[in-house]
Every structure is written in structure tokens, then in C-alpha cells.
Enzyme design. Structure first.
Site, PDB file in Angstrom:
ATOM      1  N   GLY A  17       2.671 -13.382  -7.368  1.00 26.79           N
ATOM      2  CA  GLY A  17       2.643 -11.986  -6.938  1.00 26.79           C
ATOM      3  C   GLY A  17       2.383 -10.977  -8.040  1.00 26.79           C
ATOM      4  O   GLY A  17       1.416 -11.069  -8.802  1.00 26.79           O
ATOM      5  N   TYR A 152      19.304  -5.155  -1.059  1.00 26.89           N
ATOM      6  CA  TYR A 152      18.046  -4.883  -1.789  1.00 26.89           C
ATOM      7  C   TYR A 152      17.995  -3.415  -2.213  1.00 26.89           C
ATOM      8  O   TYR A 152      17.677  -3.094  -3.360  1.00 26.89           O
ATOM      9  CB  TYR A 152      16.868  -5.264  -0.896  1.00 26.89           C
ATOM     10  CG  TYR A 152      15.520  -5.318  -1.599  1.00 26.89           C
ATOM     11  CD1 TYR A 152      15.227  -6.296  -2.536  1.00 26.89           C
ATOM     12  CD2 TYR A 152      14.515  -4.398  -1.284  1.00 26.89           C
ATOM     13  CE1 TYR A 152      13.980  -6.349  -3.166  1.00 26.89           C
ATOM     14  CE2 TYR A 152      13.268  -4.443  -1.893  1.00 26.89           C
ATOM     15  CZ  TYR A 152      13.006  -5.426  -2.838  1.00 26.89           C
ATOM     16  OH  TYR A 152      11.763  -5.480  -3.450  1.00 26.89           O
ATOM     17  N   ILE A 187       3.178  -4.536  -0.919  1.00 26.54           N
ATOM     18  CA  ILE A 187       2.101  -5.138  -1.711  1.00 26.54           C
ATOM     19  C   ILE A 187       1.903  -6.576  -1.221  1.00 26.54           C
ATOM     20  O   ILE A 187       2.880  -7.311  -1.016  1.00 26.54           O
ATOM     21  CB  ILE A 187       2.447  -5.147  -3.218  1.00 26.54           C
ATOM     22  CG1 ILE A 187       2.938  -3.765  -3.687  1.00 26.54           C
ATOM     23  CG2 ILE A 187       1.229  -5.600  -4.018  1.00 26.54           C
ATOM     24  CD1 ILE A 187       1.946  -2.638  -3.613  1.00 26.54           C
ATOM     25  N   THR A 189       1.883  -9.885  -1.394  1.00 31.52           N
ATOM     26  CA  THR A 189       2.325 -11.031  -2.202  1.00 31.52           C
ATOM     27  C   THR A 189       3.155 -11.932  -1.289  1.00 31.52           C
ATOM     28  O   THR A 189       3.511 -11.539  -0.167  1.00 31.52           O
ATOM     29  CB  THR A 189       3.230 -10.585  -3.380  1.00 31.52           C
ATOM     30  OG1 THR A 189       4.519 -10.250  -2.848  1.00 31.52           O
ATOM     31  CG2 THR A 189       2.651  -9.424  -4.161  1.00 31.52           C
ATOM     32  N   PRO A 190       3.552 -13.111  -1.782  1.00 29.54           N
ATOM     33  CA  PRO A 190       4.401 -13.983  -0.956  1.00 29.54           C
ATOM     34  C   PRO A 190       5.705 -13.314  -0.510  1.00 29.54           C
ATOM     35  O   PRO A 190       6.320 -13.739   0.469  1.00 29.54           O
ATOM     36  CB  PRO A 190       4.673 -15.179  -1.880  1.00 29.54           C
ATOM     37  CG  PRO A 190       3.461 -15.233  -2.769  1.00 29.54           C
ATOM     38  CD  PRO A 190       3.086 -13.799  -3.009  1.00 29.54           C
TER      39      PRO A 190
END
Ligand code: NAP
Length: 252
Positions: A17, A152, A187, A189-190
Site C-alpha cells: 500500500g 481507529y 486510498i 490499497t489492501p
């Protein structure tokens, strides 16, 4: 002229990523790069793919001894350190009521303790290398809350203010080190797998894109270009700042 010519960089989470994109960009722009990751096979393959002398260091950012080992591996490989990009991270989609104490601690261990330990232990090596730049990858979730992002949000908000404290400490110490945070959103990414698995990746990304004023999700290079500016001497007067890379989401 390459933008980070001759500098030495360590990028955590470099197997995947944003870390991978940042490491590749730093290497293309003249830096000698070490990537570190908990994913040893992925990290070694990524270093090979980036080429240009990039080395891989096995590293769990939650461990203090792992940090001192990783930094001493960078010193052995390249003789110093000028750029630290803290990209290793994990996500958790859960409300405060759904989040177990174990999950809460795991997210904070990787996303906040990992950045704290990196800043704490890299400063001495960066200072003795003539200074440099720390770029901490927080998130738009460090600024804007979501009902299902309790741990998070908390960890990424911690990274935002920790980065400013590090910036002020280094300014006062006059050690030539700057520290800034990046705040990306959506974004490709994984990390987005969890958000896109329900209806397939393409439809999932299209759904996320509809929430973005610019009408698309971001690419890893959208973040890597911002990192490059903060890592290079072009941003010599920029420290303690936060740069949002979110296609306009937070302007709404
Ligand atoms: P990613 O593709 O999942 O990459 C994260 C990397 O960190 C993975 O290689 C992962 O390894 C590694 N990692 C996990 N735990 C680690 C540990 N304890 N020590 C060392 N490495 C560890 O995710 P990404 O999207 O590039 O995320 C990079 C950073 O950007 C994260 O801090 C994330 O929170 C932040 N961010 C991402 C987005 C986005 O939309 N993608 C938005 C805002 C912020 P494993 O795969 O083995 O776990």
C-alpha cells in the site's frame, strides 16, 4: 535533480500500500531506502521490486526491541537516517460498543505505539545524521470521527497531536528534525478490502468514490507525492503541520 538525493530513508509498513508507494518514490528520487514490515515475505519481495539497493528489515512496530534492531540494521546498511515514514497500520471497523479491550489495545499498539516508538528511537540516529524529516501517516479519521471507527479514530487522532509534540521537541532541541502528519482518505490499497468486499472491489470503490468531491478514490502515489514534499528539503520551514489528502471530503 532528484528531490531526496543521498538521503537515507526508513519506511515502515513498506511491504504494501502506502508504505510501498512511499518507498518506491523515495528510491526513484535518489534516497537509499530501507523498508520494514511484519510481513517478511511481502517485504523482501517489495524491496526486490523497488530495486536501487533497497533493503528489507523484518520489524514489528509494536515492539521496542524490534525498533532498536530495525534502526541498527539501517545504520549498518547505510550509516545513518534522514527520513522516517511511519506507515505501518491496521484498521478496525467497530463502534465503541462492539470494540473489545483486546481489539482496542491491538489497534493502539500498531497505529499509535508504533509511531511513538519510531519517533522516540529514531530521533537520536537522525540527529547524529545531520537531521531530517519524520512523516507520520495518520488518516482523515484522525480529524473526523466515524461511528464505527472508535479505536481507529482514537489512535489516528493520537498520531496527529503526537506529531506536533515531536515537532516542537525537535525544534526546541535544534536537532534539525522536522515532524509532520499526513491525513489520507479512501486510498486504493489492501486496507480498503474490508470496505469493498461486500459488492466486489470495483463496485465497492465506485461507492466510496461517490462520497469524494473529486469523484474518485485516491491512489497510493497521491499520498507518496505529499510524503515526498514533507521528506525533502523543499519543506524546510514546515513542521508540526497536518496535510490532508482526501479529495475534498473534509472541506464539506
Ligand atoms: P496496507 O496496504 O494494509 O499496509 C499496511 C502494512 O503494515 C502491511 O504490510 C501490514 O502487514 C503492515 N503491518 C501491520 N502491522 C504491522 C506491525 N505490527 N509492524 C510492522 N508492520 C505492520 O495499508 P495501507 O493502506 O498502505 O496503510 C498504510 C497507512 O496508511 C496505515 O497507517 C493506515 O492507517 C493509513 N491510511 C490508509 C488509508 C487508506 O485508505 N488506505 C487512509 C488513511 C490512512 P500485514 O499485511 O501483514 O498486516
Amino acid at each position: 535533480m532528484p528531490r531526496v538525493d543521498g538521503k537515507v530513508a526508513l519506511v515502515t509498513g513498506g511491504a504494501s500500500g502506502l508504505g510501498l508507494a512511499c518507498a518506491a518514490m523515495l528510491a526513484r528520487e535518489g534516497a537509499r531506502v530501507a523498508i520494514s514490515d511484519i510481513d517478511e515475505a511481502g517485504g523482501a519481495a517489495a524491496a526486490e521490486r523497488i530495486g536501487r539497493g533497497t533493503v528489507f528489515v523484518a520489524h514489528d512496530v509494536t515492539g521496542e526491541a524490534s525498533w532498536t534492531d530495525a534502526l541498527s540494521a539501517v545504520r549498518t546498511a547505510f550509516g545513518g537516517l534522514n527520513i522516517l515514514v511511519n506507515s505501518a497500520g491496521i484498521a478496525l471497523n467497530a463502534t465503541v460498543e462492539e470494540t473489545t479491550l483486546e481489539d482496542w489495545r491491538r489497534v493502539h499498539a500498531v497505529d499509535l505505539d508504533g509511531v511513538f516508538l519510531g519517533c522516540k528511537h529514531a530521533i537520536a540516529l537522525m540527529a547524529e545524521s545531520g537531521g531530517g524529516s519524520i512523516v507520520n501517516i495518520s488518516s482523515i479519521s484522525g480529524i473526523i470521527a466515524g461511528a464505527n471507527l472508535a479505536a481507529y479514530n482514537s489512535a489516528k487522532a493520537g498520531v496527529r497531536l503526537l506529531s506536533k509534540s515531536v515537532a516542537l521537541h525537535c525544534a526546541r532541541a535544534k536537532n534539525g528534525i522536522r515532524c509532520n502528519s499526513l491525513h489520507p482518505a479512501f486510498i486504493d490499497t489492501p486496507m480498503l478490502d474490508g470496505l469493498t468486499k461486500k459488492n466486489g472491489r470495483e463496485e465497492g470503490l465506485a461507492k466510496l468514490a461517490r462520497q469524494v468531491p473529486l469523484g474518485r478514490v485516491g491512489t497510493p502515489d497521491d499520498v507518496a507525492y505529499a510524503m515526498l514534499y514533507l521528506a525533502s528539503d523543499e519543506s524546510a520551514f514546515v513542521t508540526g503541520s497536518e496535510l490532508v489528502i482526501d479529495g475534498g471530503i473534509s472541506a464539506m
